[in-house]
Design a protein around this motif. Structure first.
Motif, PDB file in Angstrom:
ATOM      1  N   GLN A  91      16.691   0.976  -5.412  1.00  0.00           N
ATOM      2  CA  GLN A  91      16.437  -0.168  -3.936  1.00  0.00           C
ATOM      3  C   GLN A  91      14.766   0.465  -3.400  1.00  0.00           C
ATOM      4  OE1 GLN A  91      17.125  -2.732  -3.347  1.00  0.00           O
ATOM      5  NE2 GLN A  91      15.836  -2.568  -1.783  1.00  0.00           N
ATOM      6  N   ALA A  92      14.674   2.304  -3.687  1.00  0.00           N
ATOM      7  CA  ALA A  92      13.669   2.993  -3.350  1.00  0.00           C
ATOM      8  C   ALA A  92      12.317   2.729  -4.345  1.00  0.00           C
ATOM      9  CB  ALA A  92      14.009   3.691  -3.038  1.00  0.00           C
ATOM     10  N   VAL A  93      12.323   2.173  -4.700  1.00  0.00           N
ATOM     11  CA  VAL A  93      11.192   2.006  -6.579  1.00  0.00           C
ATOM     12  C   VAL A  93      11.199   0.203  -6.068  1.00  0.00           C
ATOM     13  CG1 VAL A  93      11.012   1.692  -8.575  1.00  0.00           C
ATOM     14  CG2 VAL A  93      12.134   3.169  -8.265  1.00  0.00           C
ATOM     15  N   LEU A  94      11.413  -0.588  -5.786  1.00  0.00           N
ATOM     16  CA  LEU A  94      11.502  -1.691  -5.599  1.00  0.00           C
ATOM     17  C   LEU A  94      10.387  -1.875  -4.307  1.00  0.00           C
ATOM     18  CD1 LEU A  94      11.887  -5.093  -6.644  1.00  0.00           C
ATOM     19  CD2 LEU A  94      13.957  -4.518  -4.833  1.00  0.00           C
ATOM     20  N   GLU A  95      10.913  -1.269  -3.121  1.00  0.00           N
ATOM     21  CA  GLU A  95      10.111  -1.463  -1.593  1.00  0.00           C
ATOM     22  C   GLU A  95       9.006  -0.930  -1.940  1.00  0.00           C
ATOM     23  OE1 GLU A  95      11.398  -3.964   0.925  1.00  0.00           O
ATOM     24  OE2 GLU A  95      12.660  -3.984  -0.813  1.00  0.00           O
ATOM     25  N   PHE A  96       9.195   0.842  -2.417  1.00  0.00           N
ATOM     26  CA  PHE A  96       7.771   0.891  -2.562  1.00  0.00           C
ATOM     27  C   PHE A  96       6.363   0.216  -3.458  1.00  0.00           C
ATOM     28  CE2 PHE A  96       4.759   4.142  -5.188  1.00  0.00           C
ATOM     29  CZ  PHE A  96       4.412   4.948  -4.050  1.00  0.00           C
ATOM     30  N   ARG A  97       7.255   0.025  -4.627  1.00  0.00           N
ATOM     31  CA  ARG A  97       6.496  -1.455  -5.100  1.00  0.00           C
ATOM     32  C   ARG A  97       5.632  -2.529  -4.561  1.00  0.00           C
ATOM     33  NH1 ARG A  97       9.761  -3.003  -9.748  1.00  0.00           N
ATOM     34  NH2 ARG A  97       9.136  -1.134 -10.860  1.00  0.00           N
ATOM     35  N   LYS A  98       7.066  -2.798  -3.741  1.00  0.00           N
ATOM     36  CA  LYS A  98       6.242  -4.087  -2.655  1.00  0.00           C
ATOM     37  C   LYS A  98       4.616  -3.142  -1.829  1.00  0.00           C
ATOM     38  CE  LYS A  98      10.093  -6.011  -2.250  1.00  0.00           C
ATOM     39  NZ  LYS A  98      11.274  -6.955  -1.511  1.00  0.00           N
ATOM     40  N   ALA A  99       5.028  -2.621  -1.351  1.00  0.00           N
ATOM     41  CA  ALA A  99       4.555  -2.124  -0.550  1.00  0.00           C
ATOM     42  C   ALA A  99       3.074  -1.347  -0.924  1.00  0.00           C
ATOM     43  CB  ALA A  99       5.282  -1.235   0.597  1.00  0.00           C
ATOM     44  N   ARG A 100       2.971  -0.395  -2.691  1.00  0.00           N
ATOM     45  CA  ARG A 100       2.247  -0.103  -3.201  1.00  0.00           C
ATOM     46  C   ARG A 100       1.491  -1.603  -3.563  1.00  0.00           C
ATOM     47  NH1 ARG A 100       0.756   0.736  -8.044  1.00  0.00           N
ATOM     48  NH2 ARG A 100       2.854   0.088  -9.155  1.00  0.00           N
ATOM     49  N   GLN A 101       1.612  -2.702  -3.680  1.00  0.00           N
ATOM     50  CA  GLN A 101       0.928  -3.402  -4.353  1.00  0.00           C
ATOM     51  C   GLN A 101       0.554  -4.321  -3.689  1.00  0.00           C
ATOM     52  OE1 GLN A 101       3.872  -5.099  -7.216  1.00  0.00           O
ATOM     53  NE2 GLN A 101       3.424  -3.508  -8.927  1.00  0.00           N
ATOM     54  N   SER A 102       1.492  -4.464  -2.874  1.00  0.00           N
ATOM     55  CA  SER A 102       0.751  -5.413  -1.521  1.00  0.00           C
ATOM     56  C   SER A 102      -0.283  -4.892  -0.037  1.00  0.00           C
ATOM     57  CB  SER A 102       2.037  -5.984  -0.602  1.00  0.00           C
ATOM     58  OG  SER A 102       2.435  -5.345   0.055  1.00  0.00           O
ATOM     59  N   VAL A 103       0.467  -3.476  -0.136  1.00  0.00           N
ATOM     60  CA  VAL A 103      -0.822  -2.696   1.195  1.00  0.00           C
ATOM     61  C   VAL A 103      -1.217  -1.827   1.199  1.00  0.00           C
ATOM     62  CG1 VAL A 103      -0.238  -2.122   4.112  1.00  0.00           C
ATOM     63  CG2 VAL A 103       1.292  -4.446   3.050  1.00  0.00           C
ATOM     64  N   ARG A 104      -0.628  -0.804   0.571  1.00  0.00           N
ATOM     65  CA  ARG A 104      -0.753   0.550   0.671  1.00  0.00           C
ATOM     66  C   ARG A 104      -2.030   0.710  -0.384  1.00  0.00           C
ATOM     67  NH1 ARG A 104      -2.068   3.587  -3.983  1.00  0.00           N
ATOM     68  NH2 ARG A 104      -1.667   5.914  -3.508  1.00  0.00           N
ATOM     69  N   ASN A 105      -2.731  -0.430  -1.212  1.00  0.00           N
ATOM     70  CA  ASN A 105      -3.382  -0.062  -2.484  1.00  0.00           C
ATOM     71  C   ASN A 105      -4.557  -0.339  -1.264  1.00  0.00           C
ATOM     72  OD1 ASN A 105      -1.948   1.587  -4.117  1.00  0.00           O
ATOM     73  ND2 ASN A 105      -2.340  -0.667  -5.327  1.00  0.00           N
ATOM     74  N   VAL A 106      -4.434  -1.558  -1.191  1.00  0.00           N
ATOM     75  CA  VAL A 106      -5.617  -2.290  -0.270  1.00  0.00           C
ATOM     76  C   VAL A 106      -5.855  -1.054   0.648  1.00  0.00           C
ATOM     77  CG1 VAL A 106      -6.240  -4.018   1.276  1.00  0.00           C
ATOM     78  CG2 VAL A 106      -4.598  -4.388  -0.696  1.00  0.00           C
ATOM     79  N   LEU A 107      -5.084  -0.850   1.311  1.00  0.00           N
ATOM     80  CA  LEU A 107      -5.464  -0.025   3.156  1.00  0.00           C
ATOM     81  C   LEU A 107      -6.303   1.034   2.642  1.00  0.00           C
ATOM     82  CD1 LEU A 107      -2.221  -0.557   5.462  1.00  0.00           C
ATOM     83  CD2 LEU A 107      -5.013  -1.231   5.241  1.00  0.00           C
ATOM     84  N   LEU A 108      -5.242   1.688   1.616  1.00  0.00           N
ATOM     85  CA  LEU A 108      -6.154   2.517   0.946  1.00  0.00           C
ATOM     86  C   LEU A 108      -7.789   2.711   0.475  1.00  0.00           C
ATOM     87  CD1 LEU A 108      -3.355   5.038  -0.124  1.00  0.00           C
ATOM     88  CD2 LEU A 108      -4.719   5.467   1.508  1.00  0.00           C
ATOM     89  N   HIS A 109      -8.075   1.475  -0.407  1.00  0.00           N
ATOM     90  CA  HIS A 109      -9.502   1.653  -0.165  1.00  0.00           C
ATOM     91  C   HIS A 109     -10.005   0.737   0.589  1.00  0.00           C
ATOM     92  CE1 HIS A 109      -8.399   3.540  -4.023  1.00  0.00           C
ATOM     93  NE2 HIS A 109      -7.211   2.654  -4.125  1.00  0.00           N
ATOM     94  N   ALA A 110      -9.489   0.265   2.038  1.00  0.00           N
ATOM     95  CA  ALA A 110     -10.668  -0.077   2.416  1.00  0.00           C
ATOM     96  C   ALA A 110     -11.592   0.397   3.461  1.00  0.00           C
ATOM     97  CB  ALA A 110      -9.537  -1.210   3.725  1.00  0.00           C
ATOM     98  N   HIS A 111     -12.506  -0.514   3.738  1.00  0.00           N
ATOM     99  CA  HIS A 111     -13.451   0.381   4.779  1.00  0.00           C
ATOM    100  C   HIS A 111     -13.267  -0.543   6.051  1.00  0.00           C
ATOM    101  CE1 HIS A 111     -15.752  -2.813   3.295  1.00  0.00           C
ATOM    102  NE2 HIS A 111     -15.591  -2.476   1.425  1.00  0.00           N
ATOM    103  N   PRO A 112     -14.238  -0.387   7.173  1.00  0.00           N
ATOM    104  CA  PRO A 112     -14.290  -0.799   8.651  1.00  0.00           C
ATOM    105  C   PRO A 112     -16.244  -1.693   8.146  1.00  0.00           C
ATOM    106  CG  PRO A 112     -14.940   1.433   9.085  1.00  0.00           C
ATOM    107  CD  PRO A 112     -13.907   1.125   7.740  1.00  0.00           C
TER     108      PRO A 112
END
Length: 143
Positions: free
Chosen positions: A56-77
């Motif tokens: 379950q942790a893998v599933l939720e981590f994957r969702k967050a990583r693919q939908s939000v985490r990667n985008v936010l880490l590479h985002a800029h104002p």
């Protein structure tokens, strides 16, 4: 940071990886290691509940990583533009894979709150998995 810290803690606290090994891994590698860890627990009857929590942790981590985490880490104002009255509107974007264009991530504070909510959804399953591996570390598995 909370996602990464939770995954790193699980991998370290089970004894699956040393801290330097965990710190050197990118998010995708950490995800695969969590999957492998679940497989190890699944091999032993007493580890099935832990394996389920890790799944379950893998599933939720994957969702967050693919939908939000990667985008936010590479985002800029950036300047999102201006409103009807000519007031400055801030935004958050990231550069696309082509290196030339960019994609808008957020134009409003509400957008950022939505992104944060998506990350928060992954924290509870990661916390459950962390508690499970603390309760039954790899070293305590009896084949």
């Amino acid at each position: 940071m909370s996602l990464e810290e939770s995954v790193s803690a699980i991998l370290f606290e089970t004894g699956a990886s040393t801290l330097p090994e965990v710190q050197a891994k990118m998010a995708g590698s950490k995800e695969r290691e969590l999957e492998n860890l679940a497989d190890q627990y699944r091999l032993v009857a007493s580890g099935v509940v832990v394996a389920d929590a890790l799944d379950q942790a893998v599933l939720e981590f994957r969702k967050a990583r693919q939908s939000v985490r990667n985008v936010l880490l590479h985002a800029h104002p950036y300047t999102a533009g201006e409103d009807a009255e000519g007031n400055y509107l801030p935004g958050l974007a990231y550069t696309a894979a082509d290196g030339q264009s960019w994609k808008t991530v957020s134009r409003t504070p509400e957008d950022l709150l939505d992104l944060a909510t998506n990350i928060e959804r992954a924290i509870d399953p990661l916390s459950v998995a962390r508690l499970a591996v603390q309760t039954l570390p790899l070293s305590a598995l009896n084949p």
